[in-house]
Design a protein around this motif. Sequence first.
Motif, PDB file in Angstrom:
ATOM      1  N   ARG A  16      -0.178  40.987 119.697  1.00 39.46           N
ATOM      2  CA  ARG A  16      -1.025  42.047 119.118  1.00 39.46           C
ATOM      3  C   ARG A  16      -0.188  43.063 118.336  1.00 39.46           C
ATOM      4  NH1 ARG A  16      -4.502  40.921 123.883  1.00 39.46           N
ATOM      5  NH2 ARG A  16      -6.532  40.337 122.976  1.00 39.46           N
ATOM      6  N   ARG A  17       0.999  43.377 118.830  1.00 42.67           N
ATOM      7  CA  ARG A  17       1.896  44.250 118.069  1.00 42.67           C
ATOM      8  C   ARG A  17       2.247  43.601 116.724  1.00 42.67           C
ATOM      9  NH1 ARG A  17       4.607  48.569 120.433  1.00 42.67           N
ATOM     10  NH2 ARG A  17       6.314  48.338 118.921  1.00 42.67           N
ATOM     11  N   ASP A  18       2.553  42.309 116.769  1.00 42.72           N
ATOM     12  CA  ASP A  18       2.876  41.597 115.531  1.00 42.72           C
ATOM     13  C   ASP A  18       1.724  41.673 114.537  1.00 42.72           C
ATOM     14  OD1 ASP A  18       5.268  40.825 116.721  1.00 42.72           O
ATOM     15  OD2 ASP A  18       4.624  38.760 117.101  1.00 42.72           O
ATOM     16  N   ILE A  19       0.506  41.478 115.032  1.00 41.36           N
ATOM     17  CA  ILE A  19      -0.665  41.455 114.144  1.00 41.36           C
ATOM     18  C   ILE A  19      -0.801  42.761 113.375  1.00 41.36           C
ATOM     19  CG2 ILE A  19      -3.202  41.444 114.122  1.00 41.36           C
ATOM     20  CD1 ILE A  19      -2.991  39.474 116.555  1.00 41.36           C
ATOM     21  N   VAL A  20      -0.793  43.879 114.082  1.00 42.51           N
ATOM     22  CA  VAL A  20      -1.011  45.153 113.393  1.00 42.51           C
ATOM     23  C   VAL A  20       0.165  45.479 112.479  1.00 42.51           C
ATOM     24  CG1 VAL A  20      -2.631  46.077 115.080  1.00 42.51           C
ATOM     25  CG2 VAL A  20      -0.183  46.493 115.391  1.00 42.51           C
ATOM     26  N   ARG A  21       1.381  45.083 112.853  1.00 45.51           N
ATOM     27  CA  ARG A  21       2.543  45.331 111.996  1.00 45.51           C
ATOM     28  C   ARG A  21       2.506  44.451 110.751  1.00 45.51           C
ATOM     29  NH1 ARG A  21       7.529  44.153 114.116  1.00 45.51           N
ATOM     30  NH2 ARG A  21       8.497  45.695 112.729  1.00 45.51           N
ATOM     31  N   MET A  22       2.103  43.189 110.904  1.00 49.81           N
ATOM     32  CA  MET A  22       2.041  42.276 109.768  1.00 49.81           C
ATOM     33  C   MET A  22       1.033  42.758 108.733  1.00 49.81           C
ATOM     34  SD  MET A  22       2.120  38.759 111.988  1.00 49.81           S
ATOM     35  CE  MET A  22       1.660  37.634 110.672  1.00 49.81           C
ATOM     36  N   VAL A  23      -0.159  43.128 109.207  1.00 45.07           N
ATOM     37  CA  VAL A  23      -1.217  43.555 108.288  1.00 45.07           C
ATOM     38  C   VAL A  23      -0.853  44.891 107.640  1.00 45.07           C
ATOM     39  CG1 VAL A  23      -3.655  44.172 108.134  1.00 45.07           C
ATOM     40  CG2 VAL A  23      -2.962  42.230 109.533  1.00 45.07           C
ATOM     41  N   HIS A  24      -0.242  45.772 108.414  1.00 50.54           N
ATOM     42  CA  HIS A  24       0.205  47.054 107.848  1.00 50.54           C
ATOM     43  C   HIS A  24       1.289  46.839 106.802  1.00 50.54           C
ATOM     44  CE1 HIS A  24       3.145  50.425 107.823  1.00 50.54           C
ATOM     45  NE2 HIS A  24       2.047  51.145 107.708  1.00 50.54           N
ATOM     46  N   GLY A  25       2.196  45.889 107.058  1.00 50.03           N
ATOM     47  CA  GLY A  25       3.344  45.690 106.181  1.00 50.03           C
ATOM     48  C   GLY A  25       2.988  45.285 104.771  1.00 50.03           C
ATOM     49  N   CYS A  26       1.868  44.582 104.603  1.00 51.79           N
ATOM     50  CA  CYS A  26       1.447  44.176 103.256  1.00 51.79           C
ATOM     51  C   CYS A  26       0.164  44.865 102.842  1.00 51.79           C
ATOM     52  CB  CYS A  26       1.270  42.659 103.194  1.00 51.79           C
ATOM     53  SG  CYS A  26       0.000  42.033 104.304  1.00 51.79           S
ATOM     54  N   GLN A  27      -0.366  45.727 103.713  1.00 52.93           N
ATOM     55  CA  GLN A  27      -1.626  46.435 103.465  1.00 52.93           C
ATOM     56  C   GLN A  27      -2.754  45.477 103.080  1.00 52.93           C
ATOM     57  OE1 GLN A  27      -2.628  50.044 103.769  1.00 52.93           O
ATOM     58  NE2 GLN A  27      -1.098  49.390 105.284  1.00 52.93           N
ATOM     59  N   SER A  28      -2.792  44.358 103.807  1.00 54.81           N
ATOM     60  CA  SER A  28      -3.812  43.347 103.537  1.00 54.81           C
ATOM     61  C   SER A  28      -3.905  42.413 104.742  1.00 54.81           C
ATOM     62  CB  SER A  28      -3.441  42.547 102.285  1.00 54.81           C
ATOM     63  OG  SER A  28      -4.415  41.581 101.985  1.00 54.81           O
ATOM     64  N   GLY A  29      -5.097  41.899 104.984  1.00 53.86           N
ATOM     65  CA  GLY A  29      -5.253  40.940 106.067  1.00 53.86           C
ATOM     66  C   GLY A  29      -6.414  41.280 106.990  1.00 53.86           C
ATOM     67  N   HIS A  30      -6.498  40.543 108.077  1.00 53.09           N
ATOM     68  CA  HIS A  30      -7.664  40.607 108.962  1.00 53.09           C
ATOM     69  C   HIS A  30      -7.224  40.866 110.409  1.00 53.09           C
ATOM     70  CE1 HIS A  30      -9.008  38.458 105.378  1.00 53.09           C
ATOM     71  NE2 HIS A  30     -10.231  38.855 105.684  1.00 53.09           N
ATOM     72  N   PRO A  31      -7.116  42.128 110.791  1.00 51.48           N
ATOM     73  CA  PRO A  31      -6.658  42.430 112.150  1.00 51.48           C
ATOM     74  C   PRO A  31      -7.724  42.260 113.233  1.00 51.48           C
ATOM     75  CG  PRO A  31      -7.072  44.470 110.961  1.00 51.48           C
ATOM     76  CD  PRO A  31      -7.246  43.339 109.966  1.00 51.48           C
ATOM     77  N   GLY A  32      -8.998  42.543 112.913  1.00 49.38           N
ATOM     78  CA  GLY A  32     -10.034  42.587 113.943  1.00 49.38           C
ATOM     79  C   GLY A  32     -10.194  41.291 114.706  1.00 49.38           C
ATOM     80  N   GLY A  33     -10.490  40.208 114.002  1.00 54.12           N
ATOM     81  CA  GLY A  33     -10.657  38.915 114.644  1.00 54.12           C
ATOM     82  C   GLY A  33      -9.367  38.385 115.236  1.00 54.12           C
ATOM     83  N   SER A  34      -8.241  38.710 114.594  1.00 53.11           N
ATOM     84  CA  SER A  34      -6.942  38.279 115.121  1.00 53.11           C
ATOM     85  C   SER A  34      -6.687  38.881 116.497  1.00 53.11           C
ATOM     86  CB  SER A  34      -5.822  38.691 114.158  1.00 53.11           C
ATOM     87  OG  SER A  34      -5.921  38.017 112.923  1.00 53.11           O
ATOM     88  N   LEU A  35      -6.933  40.175 116.632  1.00 52.37           N
ATOM     89  CA  LEU A  35      -6.744  40.836 117.929  1.00 52.37           C
ATOM     90  C   LEU A  35      -7.701  40.268 118.975  1.00 52.37           C
ATOM     91  CD1 LEU A  35      -6.390  44.489 116.608  1.00 52.37           C
ATOM     92  CD2 LEU A  35      -4.573  43.174 117.718  1.00 52.37           C
ATOM     93  N   GLY A  36      -8.941  40.000 118.566  1.00 51.96           N
ATOM     94  CA  GLY A  36      -9.934  39.488 119.506  1.00 51.96           C
ATOM     95  C   GLY A  36      -9.631  38.090 120.008  1.00 51.96           C
ATOM     96  N   CYS A  37      -8.966  37.272 119.193  1.00 58.80           N
ATOM     97  CA  CYS A  37      -8.694  35.877 119.562  1.00 58.80           C
ATOM     98  C   CYS A  37      -7.295  35.662 120.130  1.00 58.80           C
ATOM     99  CB  CYS A  37      -8.894  34.971 118.342  1.00 58.80           C
ATOM    100  SG  CYS A  37     -10.617  34.798 117.846  1.00 58.80           S
ATOM    101  N   THR A  38      -6.533  36.736 120.290  1.00 60.60           N
ATOM    102  CA  THR A  38      -5.153  36.607 120.761  1.00 60.60           C
ATOM    103  C   THR A  38      -5.062  35.908 122.112  1.00 60.60           C
ATOM    104  OG1 THR A  38      -4.387  38.534 119.519  1.00 60.60           O
ATOM    105  CG2 THR A  38      -3.116  37.903 121.463  1.00 60.60           C
ATOM    106  N   ASP A  39      -5.873  36.319 123.060  1.00 55.39           N
ATOM    107  CA  ASP A  39      -5.769  35.768 124.408  1.00 55.39           C
ATOM    108  C   ASP A  39      -6.048  34.263 124.421  1.00 55.39           C
ATOM    109  OD1 ASP A  39      -5.346  38.386 125.786  1.00 55.39           O
ATOM    110  OD2 ASP A  39      -7.335  38.766 124.958  1.00 55.39           O
TER     111      ASP A  39
END
Length: 281
Positions: A16-39
């Motif tokens: 989850r840390r990776d997800i928010v950092r990755m999307v922030h780093g390029c200011q693009s992407g889909h964090p919501g579903g990624s965080l929800g499907c992590t587990d």
Amino acid sequence: MTTDTNELKRVASQVRRDIVRMVHGCQSGHPGGSLGCTDYLVALYFSVMEHNPDFKMDGINEDLFFLSNGHISPVFYSVLAHAGYFDKAELATFRKLNSRLQGHPTTHEHLPGIRIASGSLGQGLSVAIGAAQAKKLNGDKHLVFTLHGDGELQEGQIWEAAMYAPHNKVDNLIAAIDVNGQQIDGSTKQVLSLGDLNAKWTAFGWEVLETKGNDIDALLVTLAEAKSRTGQGKPVVILLHTDMGYGVDFMMGTHKWHGTAPNDAQLAQALAQLEETLGDY
């Protein structure tokens, strides 16, 4: 591979840390579903599937996974990296020029772990059925897993595939639906109601299970049950009841974080809620 739920939760926190950092780093992407499907993806790759990080495209003698809702690529890339498919330092290139980590997974980038280009919604189940039938023809006893968004079920091709699999007794297939009730334009109820998904899949001839998609313990129990129901003439589908944005309080339960990147302050707020367990890339 582990059945230690505490260790799986540690992996999930880092992903989850990776997800928010990755999307922030390029200011693009889909964090919501990624965080929800992590587990779910952590449970698959670190506890359930028999897979080989020494990647071979044909996937012979191993379980296969196909991500149909390819826009949640951040979680897929992070899980693959931590599972040993490629160096996690490469996560820093997400969605940047000349990166193998495109916004939607692609095969021409030759990124280990990616077997189909996905993100054109509705296609992943058809591909998975073909792969599952190929395993049967080859005498390969391993399973095929898929993941789909609930909004994706508004695509007609899903239901063509849903008819095909039971008719042809594709019983080495376990599909999962991320039932978070959100899609890009609002809630699924507002955009195009999906009705009773359990009744629909049952009527199409599938074995249907439901579980808490953000509970590692529940996921392991349900996935074990799903595996026990394979080989009996029917495909299996798991309805994963998740929260979009799970793990970051201000992202949870709203479609507004389907495809929005956090700013600097929001990133700091998100990271404060997610323990660094395996080291940031």
